[in-house]
Design a protein around this motif. Structure first.
Motif, PDB file in Angstrom:
ATOM      1  N   TYR A 255       0.756  -1.165  -0.233  1.00  0.00           N
ATOM      2  CA  TYR A 255      -0.200  -0.106   0.047  1.00  0.00           C
ATOM      3  C   TYR A 255       0.990   1.224   0.040  1.00  0.00           C
ATOM      4  N   ARG A 256       1.838   1.222   0.832  1.00  0.00           N
ATOM      5  CA  ARG A 256       2.782   2.558   0.875  1.00  0.00           C
ATOM      6  C   ARG A 256       3.555   2.632  -0.499  1.00  0.00           C
ATOM      7  N   VAL A 257       4.146   1.621  -1.007  1.00  0.00           N
ATOM      8  CA  VAL A 257       4.859   1.826  -2.118  1.00  0.00           C
ATOM      9  C   VAL A 257       3.872   2.211  -3.222  1.00  0.00           C
ATOM     10  N   LEU A 258       2.799   1.479  -3.545  1.00  0.00           N
ATOM     11  CA  LEU A 258       1.866   1.951  -4.636  1.00  0.00           C
ATOM     12  C   LEU A 258       1.572   3.362  -4.239  1.00  0.00           C
ATOM     13  N   ASN A 259       1.032   3.878  -3.174  1.00  0.00           N
ATOM     14  CA  ASN A 259       1.019   5.510  -3.068  1.00  0.00           C
ATOM     15  C   ASN A 259       2.123   6.309  -3.408  1.00  0.00           C
ATOM     16  N   SER A 260       3.556   5.883  -3.184  1.00  0.00           N
ATOM     17  CA  SER A 260       4.538   6.625  -3.396  1.00  0.00           C
ATOM     18  C   SER A 260       4.975   6.644  -4.704  1.00  0.00           C
ATOM     19  N   PHE A 261       4.504   5.477  -5.519  1.00  0.00           N
ATOM     20  CA  PHE A 261       4.753   5.556  -6.992  1.00  0.00           C
ATOM     21  C   PHE A 261       3.805   6.306  -7.766  1.00  0.00           C
ATOM     22  N   CYS A 262       2.401   6.482  -7.034  1.00  0.00           N
ATOM     23  CA  CYS A 262       1.590   7.474  -7.649  1.00  0.00           C
ATOM     24  C   CYS A 262       2.026   8.860  -7.488  1.00  0.00           C
ATOM     25  N   ASP A 263       2.808   9.169  -6.303  1.00  0.00           N
ATOM     26  CA  ASP A 263       3.072  10.569  -6.025  1.00  0.00           C
ATOM     27  C   ASP A 263       4.223  10.801  -6.895  1.00  0.00           C
ATOM     28  N   ASP A 264       4.984   9.838  -7.300  1.00  0.00           N
ATOM     29  CA  ASP A 264       6.169   9.970  -8.061  1.00  0.00           C
ATOM     30  C   ASP A 264       6.014  10.029  -9.506  1.00  0.00           C
ATOM     31  N   GLY A 265       4.748   9.730 -10.065  1.00  0.00           N
ATOM     32  CA  GLY A 265       4.386   9.776 -11.279  1.00  0.00           C
ATOM     33  C   GLY A 265       4.724   8.424 -12.230  1.00  0.00           C
ATOM     34  N   ILE A 266       5.203   7.415 -11.276  1.00  0.00           N
ATOM     35  CA  ILE A 266       5.504   5.998 -11.801  1.00  0.00           C
ATOM     36  C   ILE A 266       4.261   5.221 -12.170  1.00  0.00           C
ATOM     37  N   VAL A 267       3.021   5.091 -11.456  1.00  0.00           N
ATOM     38  CA  VAL A 267       1.848   4.587 -11.529  1.00  0.00           C
ATOM     39  C   VAL A 267       0.524   5.702 -11.640  1.00  0.00           C
ATOM     40  N   HIS A 268      -0.411   4.994 -11.857  1.00  0.00           N
ATOM     41  CA  HIS A 268      -1.852   6.150 -11.760  1.00  0.00           C
ATOM     42  C   HIS A 268      -2.893   5.039 -10.996  1.00  0.00           C
ATOM     43  N   LYS A 269      -3.557   5.787 -10.317  1.00  0.00           N
ATOM     44  CA  LYS A 269      -4.709   4.787  -9.272  1.00  0.00           C
ATOM     45  C   LYS A 269      -5.894   5.211 -10.138  1.00  0.00           C
ATOM     46  N   ILE A 270      -6.550   3.788 -10.069  1.00  0.00           N
ATOM     47  CA  ILE A 270      -7.898   3.835 -10.760  1.00  0.00           C
ATOM     48  C   ILE A 270      -8.914   3.368  -9.610  1.00  0.00           C
ATOM     49  N   LEU A 271      -9.910   4.298  -9.689  1.00  0.00           N
ATOM     50  CA  LEU A 271     -10.992   3.857  -8.682  1.00  0.00           C
ATOM     51  C   LEU A 271     -11.924   3.045  -9.550  1.00  0.00           C
ATOM     52  N   SER A 272     -12.249   1.503  -9.482  1.00  0.00           N
ATOM     53  CA  SER A 272     -13.067   0.813 -10.251  1.00  0.00           C
ATOM     54  C   SER A 272     -14.541   0.795  -9.951  1.00  0.00           C
ATOM     55  N   ASP A 273     -15.409   0.241 -10.626  1.00  0.00           N
ATOM     56  CA  ASP A 273     -17.006   0.294 -10.386  1.00  0.00           C
ATOM     57  C   ASP A 273     -17.011  -0.620  -9.236  1.00  0.00           C
ATOM     58  N   ASP A 274     -16.263  -1.604  -8.876  1.00  0.00           N
ATOM     59  CA  ASP A 274     -16.267  -2.496  -8.054  1.00  0.00           C
ATOM     60  C   ASP A 274     -15.888  -1.895  -6.696  1.00  0.00           C
TER      61      ASP A 274
END
Length: 124
Positions: A42-61
């Protein structure tokens, strides 16, 4: 690319890069097994979002999924595209066509979350 790279960050990054679709924290937890715990993912994914490495997608589920970025940076995320979730196989994909949304005067877009669910080419 990675600030203060660690073995754990590299494992998660490699998993994201090798994935053919967006992945959830649960998918990464299953894939990485005992190598990485839930809180670290969780912590690494959020830091990747902040760093422009990944983007977060809120799904319909109701779950968040993460997709590897192409041509993004810490200061400039460009994700004005739809995401697609297959109701049969569950795969979540970025649809590459960029969308331009015309907002009324005075409005400024910060985030775009366009989501479509249906059946992918393999399942339809």
């Amino acid at each position: 690319m990675l600030k203060r790279n660690t073995k754990t960050k590299q494992l998660i990054l490699d998993s994201l890069k090798n994935s053919k679709s967006a992945v959830s924290q649960d998918i990464l937890l299953k894939e990485l097994g005992d190598e990485v715990d839930r809180a670290t993912i969780y912590r690494v994914l959020n830091s990747f979002c902040d760093d422009g490495i990944v983007h977060k997608i809120l799904s319909d589920d109701g779950k968040y999924y993460f997709a590897f970025c192409v041509n993004c940076s810490e200061k400039s995320h460009q994700h004005n595209h739809f995401h697609f979730r297959c109701l049969s196989c569950g795969k979540i994909e970025c649809i590459p066509n960029e969308i331009e949304v015309k907002l009324p005067a005075g409005y400024q877009s910060v985030n775009f979350n366009g989501f479509i669910s249906g059946y992918c080419a393999d399942c339809s």
